[in-house]
Write an enzyme that holds these catalytic residues in place. Structure first.
Site, PDB file in Angstrom:
ATOM      1  N   THR A  12       0.855  -1.192   0.000  1.00  0.00           N
ATOM      2  CA  THR A  12       0.000   0.000   0.000  1.00  0.00           C
ATOM      3  C   THR A  12       0.895   1.247   0.000  1.00  0.00           C
ATOM      4  O   THR A  12       1.986   1.245   0.583  1.00  0.00           O
ATOM      5  CB  THR A  12      -0.961   0.031   1.212  1.00  0.00           C
ATOM      6  OG1 THR A  12      -0.205   0.174   2.420  1.00  0.00           O
ATOM      7  CG2 THR A  12      -1.819  -1.225   1.281  1.00  0.00           C
ATOM      8  N   TYR A 154       1.133  11.167  15.873  1.00  0.00           N
ATOM      9  CA  TYR A 154       1.755  10.284  14.887  1.00  0.00           C
ATOM     10  C   TYR A 154       2.585   9.205  15.593  1.00  0.00           C
ATOM     11  O   TYR A 154       2.474   8.017  15.285  1.00  0.00           O
ATOM     12  CB  TYR A 154       2.627  11.118  13.946  1.00  0.00           C
ATOM     13  CG  TYR A 154       3.457  10.334  12.966  1.00  0.00           C
ATOM     14  CD1 TYR A 154       2.880   9.739  11.852  1.00  0.00           C
ATOM     15  CD2 TYR A 154       4.833  10.187  13.160  1.00  0.00           C
ATOM     16  CE1 TYR A 154       3.655   9.016  10.955  1.00  0.00           C
ATOM     17  CE2 TYR A 154       5.610   9.479  12.269  1.00  0.00           C
ATOM     18  CZ  TYR A 154       5.015   8.893  11.162  1.00  0.00           C
ATOM     19  OH  TYR A 154       5.783   8.188  10.278  1.00  0.00           O
TER      20      TYR A 154
HETATM   21  N1  LIG Z   1      10.005   9.190   5.309  1.00  0.00           N
HETATM   22  C1  LIG Z   1      10.276   8.984   6.575  1.00  0.00           C
HETATM   23  O1  LIG Z   1      11.206   9.593   7.131  1.00  0.00           O
HETATM   24  C2  LIG Z   1       9.487   7.975   7.376  1.00  0.00           C
HETATM   25  C3  LIG Z   1      10.002   7.600   8.621  1.00  0.00           C
HETATM   26  C4  LIG Z   1       9.335   6.650   9.372  1.00  0.00           C
HETATM   27  C5  LIG Z   1       8.170   6.084   8.902  1.00  0.00           C
HETATM   28  N2  LIG Z   1       7.671   6.473   7.693  1.00  0.00           N
HETATM   29  C6  LIG Z   1       6.438   5.810   7.243  1.00  0.00           C
HETATM   30  O2  LIG Z   1       6.648   5.235   5.981  1.00  0.00           O
HETATM   31  C7  LIG Z   1       5.426   5.215   5.241  1.00  0.00           C
HETATM   32  C8  LIG Z   1       5.631   5.860   3.886  1.00  0.00           C
HETATM   33  O3  LIG Z   1       6.100   7.183   4.082  1.00  0.00           O
HETATM   34  P1  LIG Z   1       6.875   7.996   2.947  1.00  0.00           P
HETATM   35  O4  LIG Z   1       7.931   8.782   3.622  1.00  0.00           O
HETATM   36  O5  LIG Z   1       7.237   7.120   1.811  1.00  0.00           O
HETATM   37  O6  LIG Z   1       5.724   9.032   2.541  1.00  0.00           O
HETATM   38  P2  LIG Z   1       5.164   9.549   1.148  1.00  0.00           P
HETATM   39  O7  LIG Z   1       6.245   9.640   0.136  1.00  0.00           O
HETATM   40  O8  LIG Z   1       4.383  10.761   1.504  1.00  0.00           O
HETATM   41  O9  LIG Z   1       4.174   8.389   0.724  1.00  0.00           O
HETATM   42  C9  LIG Z   1       2.976   8.137   1.392  1.00  0.00           C
HETATM   43  C10 LIG Z   1       2.237   7.069   0.608  1.00  0.00           C
HETATM   44  O10 LIG Z   1       1.014   6.761   1.278  1.00  0.00           O
HETATM   45  C11 LIG Z   1      -0.059   6.895   0.354  1.00  0.00           C
HETATM   46  N3  LIG Z   1      -1.239   7.368   1.068  1.00  0.00           N
HETATM   47  C12 LIG Z   1      -1.339   8.428   1.906  1.00  0.00           C
HETATM   48  N4  LIG Z   1      -2.608   8.560   2.335  1.00  0.00           N
HETATM   49  C13 LIG Z   1      -3.307   7.553   1.762  1.00  0.00           C
HETATM   50  C14 LIG Z   1      -4.666   7.156   1.795  1.00  0.00           C
HETATM   51  N5  LIG Z   1      -5.582   7.806   2.535  1.00  0.00           N
HETATM   52  N6  LIG Z   1      -5.039   6.079   1.077  1.00  0.00           N
HETATM   53  C15 LIG Z   1      -4.141   5.419   0.321  1.00  0.00           C
HETATM   54  N7  LIG Z   1      -2.846   5.736   0.243  1.00  0.00           N
HETATM   55  C16 LIG Z   1      -2.444   6.801   0.944  1.00  0.00           C
HETATM   56  C17 LIG Z   1       0.423   7.906  -0.685  1.00  0.00           C
HETATM   57  O11 LIG Z   1      -0.225   7.710  -1.944  1.00  0.00           O
HETATM   58  P3  LIG Z   1      -1.401   8.699  -2.491  1.00  0.00           P
HETATM   59  O12 LIG Z   1      -1.050  10.075  -2.092  1.00  0.00           O
HETATM   60  O13 LIG Z   1      -1.433   8.454  -3.965  1.00  0.00           O
HETATM   61  O14 LIG Z   1      -2.642   8.205  -1.840  1.00  0.00           O
HETATM   62  C18 LIG Z   1       1.886   7.517  -0.790  1.00  0.00           C
HETATM   63  O15 LIG Z   1       2.059   6.444  -1.656  1.00  0.00           O
HETATM   64  C19 LIG Z   1       4.386   5.903   6.124  1.00  0.00           C
HETATM   65  O16 LIG Z   1       3.667   4.926   6.846  1.00  0.00           O
HETATM   66  C20 LIG Z   1       5.242   6.728   7.070  1.00  0.00           C
HETATM   67  O17 LIG Z   1       4.594   6.990   8.295  1.00  0.00           O
HETATM   68  C21 LIG Z   1       8.299   7.405   6.925  1.00  0.00           C
END
Ligand SMILES: NC(=O)c1ccc[n+]([C@@H]2O[C@H](COP(=O)([O-])OP(=O)(O)OC[C@H]3O[C@@H](n4cnc5c(N)ncnc54)[C@H](OP(=O)(O)O)[C@@H]3O)[C@@H](O)[C@H]2O)c1
Length: 256
Positions: A12, A154
């Site tokens: 996802t 968060y």
């Molecule tokens: N980057 C970091 O530093 C970091 C650190 C720790 C944990 N994380 C976790 O890693 C995961 C991915 O983060 P990321 O940094 O890759 O963020 P990102 O680039 O903003 O990607 C977020 C993804 O989630 C999808 N998404 C968001 N809301 C959604 C919804 N309501 N329904 C379906 N899809 C949804 C978005 O796709 P659409 O917009 O097309 O829906 C996108 O593919 C998250 O769970 C985040 O909490 C990130």
């Protein structure tokens, strides 16, 4: 190259950042499957970049019918599912992370819905389509362990994710389905563009690099490598636990 040969995976939020990095690592190890997201344009671009070994299915993880549709369509195309990565989450569109004085009941619910409730129901809706012995990977965060400004809700949601891996592993023992949390530290993804204006982007990324003991942000491919391990049979004895892939952020203090 073939650690995930013949495996079918659903990631996802596979159209951006960490989710795309995981899907790419899976594809490189021989897996096929589905990436999901709400944005059809980035879904198509991402599926093309994955040589269409992964198909894009549009869906909002807050919508249970959309979740059902993702798994039904994946099973129709590929048969049963071996790996589920519950990755969609992070920042709610247009709703800043904020300190308690500025949080409303609505923004609280939006963050909890995206980062906890949706994960629970993503797993629930996948169950009829998962193989016995499947691997479920919940994406947590170092924020579950280390408080940062504005990130209380968060972090609390991600701390609950760490527990879900334990509770759901217990629920799913009869089917030998393993559930684990993979918790990234600060990873260089588009999420930072949702948090701060363009002119502050490099400054904020540098700040995260500075507080990360390894001296830099992680790459989505580095989370992908850890996800390959958890998805593969190499992790067959790893159940209900958490792997931190955070460059030391959680466990090491940089005291000078
Ligand atoms: N980057 C970091 O530093 C970091 C650190 C720790 C944990 N994380 C976790 O890693 C995961 C991915 O983060 P990321 O940094 O890759 O963020 P990102 O680039 O903003 O990607 C977020 C993804 O989630 C999808 N998404 C968001 N809301 C959604 C919804 N309501 N329904 C379906 N899809 C949804 C978005 O796709 P659409 O917009 O097309 O829906 C996108 O593919 C998250 O769970 C985040 O909490 C990130």
């Amino acid at each position: 190259m073939n650690r995930l040969k013949n495996k079918v995976a659903v990631v996802t939020g596979g159209n951006s950042g960490i989710g795309f990095g995981i899907a790419e690592s899976f594809k490189n190890e021989g897996a096929v499957g589905t990436i999901t997201g709400r944005n059809e344009t980035t879904l198509k671009i991402s599926a093309d970049a994955l040589n269409n070994e992964f198909i894009g299915i549009k869906g909002d993880v807050n919508n249970l019918d959309d979740l059902e549709n993702v798994f039904k369509k994946t099973a129709e195309k590929f048969g049963k599912i071996d790996v589920l990565v519950v990755n969609a989450g992070g920042v709610v569109d247009g709703v800043p992370l904020d300190s308690i004085e500025n949080v409303t009941e609505e923004s609280y619910d939006q963050y909890m819905d995206l980062n906890l409730k949706s994960a629970y129901f993503t797993v629930q809706k996948s169950l009829p389509y998962l193989n016995d012995g499947a691997s479920i990977i919940l994406i947590g965060s170092s924020a579950a362990h280390r408080a940062a400004p504005g990130m209380a809700i968060y972090g609390a949601a991600k701390a609950a994710i760490v527990f879900l891996a334990k509770g759901l592993s217990l629920d799913l023992l009869p089917r030998k389905i393993r559930v684990n949390t993979l918790s990234p530290g600060s990873i260089d993804t588009p999420v930072f563009g949702k948090l701060v204006p363009e002119e502050q982007l490099e400054l904020v990324k540098q700040m995260w690099s500075d507080i990360t003991p390894i001296g830099r942000q992680g790459l989505p491919s580095e989370i992908g490598n850890a996800a390959v391990f958890l998805a593969s049979d190499e992790s067959s004895f790893i159940v209900g636990t958490e792997i931190l892939a955070d460059g030391g952020l959680t466990n090491i203090s940089l005291m000078k």
